[in-house]
Write an enzyme that holds these catalytic residues in place. Sequence first.
Site, PDB file in Angstrom:
ATOM      1  N   LYS A  27      -9.740   6.909 -16.592  1.00 19.42           N
ATOM      2  CA  LYS A  27      -9.785   5.843 -15.590  1.00 19.42           C
ATOM      3  C   LYS A  27     -10.501   6.307 -14.321  1.00 19.42           C
ATOM      4  O   LYS A  27     -10.337   7.454 -13.886  1.00 19.42           O
ATOM      5  CB  LYS A  27      -8.355   5.394 -15.272  1.00 19.42           C
ATOM      6  CG  LYS A  27      -8.256   4.257 -14.254  1.00 19.42           C
ATOM      7  CD  LYS A  27      -6.812   3.855 -14.043  1.00 19.42           C
ATOM      8  CE  LYS A  27      -6.687   2.802 -12.949  1.00 19.42           C
ATOM      9  NZ  LYS A  27      -5.279   2.368 -12.741  1.00 19.42           N
ATOM     10  N   SER A  82      -4.438  -2.436 -12.593  1.00 22.88           N
ATOM     11  CA  SER A  82      -5.758  -1.917 -12.290  1.00 22.88           C
ATOM     12  C   SER A  82      -6.381  -1.087 -13.405  1.00 22.88           C
ATOM     13  O   SER A  82      -7.555  -0.714 -13.313  1.00 22.88           O
ATOM     14  CB  SER A  82      -5.700  -1.058 -11.021  1.00 22.88           C
ATOM     15  OG  SER A  82      -4.914   0.109 -11.224  1.00 22.88           O
ATOM     16  N   SER A 126       0.106  -1.403 -12.668  1.00 22.91           N
ATOM     17  CA  SER A 126      -1.259  -1.275 -13.174  1.00 22.91           C
ATOM     18  C   SER A 126      -1.385  -0.726 -14.592  1.00 22.91           C
ATOM     19  O   SER A 126      -2.475  -0.702 -15.152  1.00 22.91           O
ATOM     20  CB  SER A 126      -2.090  -0.403 -12.221  1.00 22.91           C
ATOM     21  OG  SER A 126      -2.259  -1.065 -11.000  1.00 22.91           O
TER      22      SER A 126
END
Length: 467
Positions: free
Chosen positions: A84, A161, A185
């Site tokens: 990520k 996210s 997230s």
Amino acid sequence: MAMTFREYRDLGATALMEAYGKGDLSPVEVTSVAIEAMEAVNPKINAVFFRDDAGARNAALRSEERWRKKQPLGPLDGVPTLVKDGLFMSGVPMYRGTAALAANPILPPFDAPCVARLRESGVILLGKSTMCDLGMMAAGYSSMFGPTRNPWDLDKTSGGSSSGTSAALAAGVIPIGVGTDIVGSIRVPASFCGLAGLKPSYGRVPYYPNSCPAAVAGPMARSAADMALLMQVIAGPDTRDFASLPFDRSLQGAPQEATLRGLRFGFLKHVGFGLATNAEVAVLVEGAVAKLQEEGAVVEDIDPPFNQQEADAIEDFYRHRSYHELKTLPVDERAKAELIDAWARKAAGDSGNDHHAQFLLTQLARDKAMQMLADHDVLVLPTVPITAFDAELSTPEGHGQFAPFCNTLLFNLTEQPALSLNCGFTLEGMPVGLQLVLPRFADRFALDLAVTVERVLAVCRKWPNLA
């Protein structure tokens, strides 16, 4: 005959490891298929912004040699994944999803702890995945990368996210991925994309650098078993994180079936603020709870103790984090990230006294959330009250930025393990998540329970075919 993308997608990490052990597959072959899948699928979902094909192929060669010698480095040696954007990956520019950092990205000099554990275990790092601006949106909206799309419906968001990781998982590009979670997230995109995702207890997975005492890293996968396998790797100790918990050896080894008979579930149908629960979401979640009762679970409805004032204070508290981050940048750079900048600027007029008052209200909500488990072993509720919304939006139209996080953000404050599992699909074919919340530090039980509940729910699904 060469492995096809569909065969790779349907195997999962556990099956890949078994095939490596038998010599039926090699990390080199699998990595080649993963790179081809990334090439074919990413233009449709926009989940990957940086690729390291050469590095991945070289790592796969080394992994193949280890398997030839029957000396794998860990339980995921040779399995591909993505990192990520919000996690440090040594030498790779980091944007945290925002165009405000386009001109001057962060250049990490080292790997984040979980990324280091992946490398040390022989996991193949294909590149980096997208995220929303500063991790503060429940959508795949990014001023830097554009929208990340949901493989189940390309017009919908993958959630945020951990948007790129979740989209790549659902599309079959990777079988496992590490997400991060500060208000939801991991769990929100897991819900929107039909995945298993665990927000561990705070400190269970070492996290560094960390700018918030609620942010954690945790495993995401297409199955609870693969999620547990990844947890074995990333929960390894790291002295850089002063808040990390002592190493829990119980996390090693495959998860075991948990006993549902007599287990006390508190059913929270809504939390008292945020989005109203969609009718189809409510039906699917209630159906899942009924299946748990059929297995002997004891379920009691809980009235929500929270209110909108507390929710607003929690959002305002987190707003200061983004405002501080953006305030260090030139005004013209901040202007490139219009939505997150406008949201964060609302903190500009707050005094130190205001911020402390916000903090106290977060602690009040924390106390109330902890009390809900006083008479129950597990809390159960919808992960998100709705299904995925339009990909171009940062939040459902007409609602505030934190609205989709209403069912998840409380359990970051309490530092408890909380996970999302797919509990079915709406008539339009969109996934719905069931959230389970457990006592602090019960991460091994969370993994055992996830495998058990996944079996009980027995959701029939055919993963999207985008290649």
